[in-house]
Write an enzyme that holds these catalytic residues in place. Sequence first.
Site, PDB file in Angstrom:
ATOM      1  CG  HIS A  50      -1.506   1.179   1.050  1.00 57.88           C
ATOM      2  ND1 HIS A  50      -2.456   0.935   0.426  1.00 57.88           N
ATOM      3  CD2 HIS A  50      -2.257   2.280   2.078  1.00 57.88           C
ATOM      4  CE1 HIS A  50      -3.660   2.142   0.455  1.00 57.88           C
ATOM      5  NE2 HIS A  50      -3.461   3.142   1.685  1.00 57.88           N
ATOM      6  CE1 TYR A  53       0.908   2.657  -5.292  1.00 57.86           C
ATOM      7  CE2 TYR A  53       1.985   4.174  -4.067  1.00 57.86           C
ATOM      8  CZ  TYR A  53       0.782   4.023  -4.315  1.00 57.86           C
ATOM      9  OH  TYR A  53       0.127   4.607  -4.683  1.00 57.86           O
ATOM     10  CG  HIS A  96     -10.719   3.855   2.776  1.00 51.89           C
ATOM     11  ND1 HIS A  96     -10.755   3.966   3.648  1.00 51.89           N
ATOM     12  CD2 HIS A  96      -9.166   3.818   3.192  1.00 51.89           C
ATOM     13  CE1 HIS A  96     -10.616   4.570   4.835  1.00 51.89           C
ATOM     14  NE2 HIS A  96      -8.985   3.876   4.368  1.00 51.89           N
TER      15      HIS A  96
END
Length: 742
Positions: A50, A53, A96
């Site tokens: 998260h 990357y 999210h």
Amino acid sequence: MTISNTRPITPDLIASHGLKPDEYERILNLIGREPTFTELGIFSAMWNEHCSYKSSKKWLRMLPTKGPRVIQGPGENAGVVDIDDGDCVVFKMESHNHPSYIEPYQGAATGVGGILRDVFTMGARPIAAMNALRFGSPDHPKTRHLVSGVVAGVGGYGNSFGVPTVGGEVEFDARYNGNILVNAFAAGLAKSDAIFYSKAEGVGLPVVYLGAKTGRDGVGGATMASAEFDESIEEKRPTVQVGDPFTEKCLLEACLELMQTGAVIAIQDMGAAGLTCSAVEMGAKGDLGIELDLDKVPVREEHMTAYEMMLSESQERMLMVLRPEKEEEAKAIFVKWGLDFAIVGKTTDDLRFRILHQGDEVANLPIKELGDEAPEYDRPWTPAKTPSPLATNDIPQADVAEALLKLVGSANNSSRRWVYEQYDTLIQGNSLQLPGGDAGVVRVEGHATKALAFSSDVTPRYVEADPYEGGKQAVAECWRNLTATGALPLAATDNLNFGNPERPEIMSQFVHAIKGIGEACRALDFPIVSGNVSLYNETNGQGILPTPTIGGVGLISDWARMARIRFAAADEAILLAGAPEGMGSHIAQSVYMRDIHGRTDGPAPHVDLAHERKIGDFVRDLIADGLVTAVHDCSSGGLALAVAEMAIASGIGATIAAPENDPIAAFYGEDQGRYVVTVAADKIDAVAARAAVAGIDLPVIGKTGGDSVKLGDANTVSVNELRSAHEAWFPTYMGGDLAPDN
């Protein structure tokens, strides 16, 4: 001062932090000792998918990120694009997903809050929001609950904060049963010479904590967002953050007021991994170390450990490097707005990330290796496999009119009014086009004629069938939707949602989609200026449909000439710009095949980017010169659904000529690069002459008028009947009265 450790580091503890054995070995080699528990948490947060990357970085570099209007591309809180007159638009899209599945209201609400902070951290006042939502099958026992919670969370936060929601997507598919997607977009306006960045500068300067107090909510949230779900999902509920939009509104006003004082050297919102990520990013970007004293962090819970404070994802918080002489002035602003202001550390020249707590040094790590020098992987991927075309005799038939009525009232093609009426679409008073059209449009305040258009798009079934063509199509459709309002597409943000990248077939989807996105962005002069990658969207090994959402922004120079999808009047000609031979032909992967016949086989439609550019530029010029009265992009559902939506929006019927080819392919084919446009009788000759000069096929395919829609030789369907079907599905479903097979 010695490093204090409070907990033995065991293989199980390492694994529970999402770190692979080789990554832990890398940590040992990097720091020359066993990490403390707090340091393990910091590495886990910064090296997870998260934040780092690590599986996608290599491929993201292939995307075009520069352009004549690009002021800031990827790497900051949000992208920044020039819109002339000293103004710029600041925007980004982020996911999210995992939190919203576990706790739909708070997960979605804090997704909105986080993306709004990304925008105003740059010095921009938010003016528009969108959300792209994907849920499981309507008949799945959790879907209705998730839809209700997510929509309420999006509306509850955005409405209270005071930003209009102007567009988005809501779709259903069984592949999202175990992992829904909540992709939030926000855009704001700023002055081009007053953008604020996160790169720390200067040694010995105060690091200031701003906003709400720190609690235990969200601890480990970023790590959770980098893992698959399994049966332990309910145990992850405490890792979902809790948001307060009214505090965020105060934070917005305080930050924008502070920015006008010249006090801010660098500023970063606390999002994923909270204090850890914000401090590391600021220091690493500026080639500086950061020292934090956690005893000075404002907390709302007792006996918080250093680990909890560093990894808390409590909302509505910022971190700033401040000009020391402005401390009192800055503090007074935040006190006035009822927010915390605390000097919690300083910048250093040793490139170390040092954490103090209760007199102990609980972490001392190399800051660059935590931040922009985190691990990077080149994961294996398999070659792409393109499905075989459907044979001509393998296109199942149905009654054209009955199919239309079923499609407009189906789960994925019905009106989203039930959703967007829970959002404030008009607050701020600048909304010109609301959800339900091709793009949302917002007037640029302070300018007489200028407006911005916003759209988010992806067709996951295309990406599943052919990730390369599907990636191209997501960009092309976003560009087309902006163009359909008359906007010049400026730039895009991406939200790349995929399954487990450790599976070569999933990594292949990602790689080929990126290649397609990059090619389309280059061909259409539509650079990617910000974005987000969300991987591991899987539950018990079942991955989502690959969903690389593209959010785009376009500029309308004169909103008085803006186009809408609704028919303007009766007795106007209906034309098909970009028409292939026979109006339409590509029926594979269409909603007709999926929703009428339950088939998802065959290739995705090909996207001819040169054709896309040529037709789009032509249509935009027609709009700018006032030669067309309505425009609608032709995409899912083909020509039939496009015409039906235009009729429903206006209450005016339409008659479309019978095609020379198979009417199913003609009306329901999803060939790309097409627009349905209407032209008044006195403008037809001028439009035809322009098309001839441009070398563009622009056949007249029908006429507006009456109170029904007639497609070729099919039976007529009244506009009222279409509208009733279109509007009924969502409220009926959410009321619990809908049969599962609808």
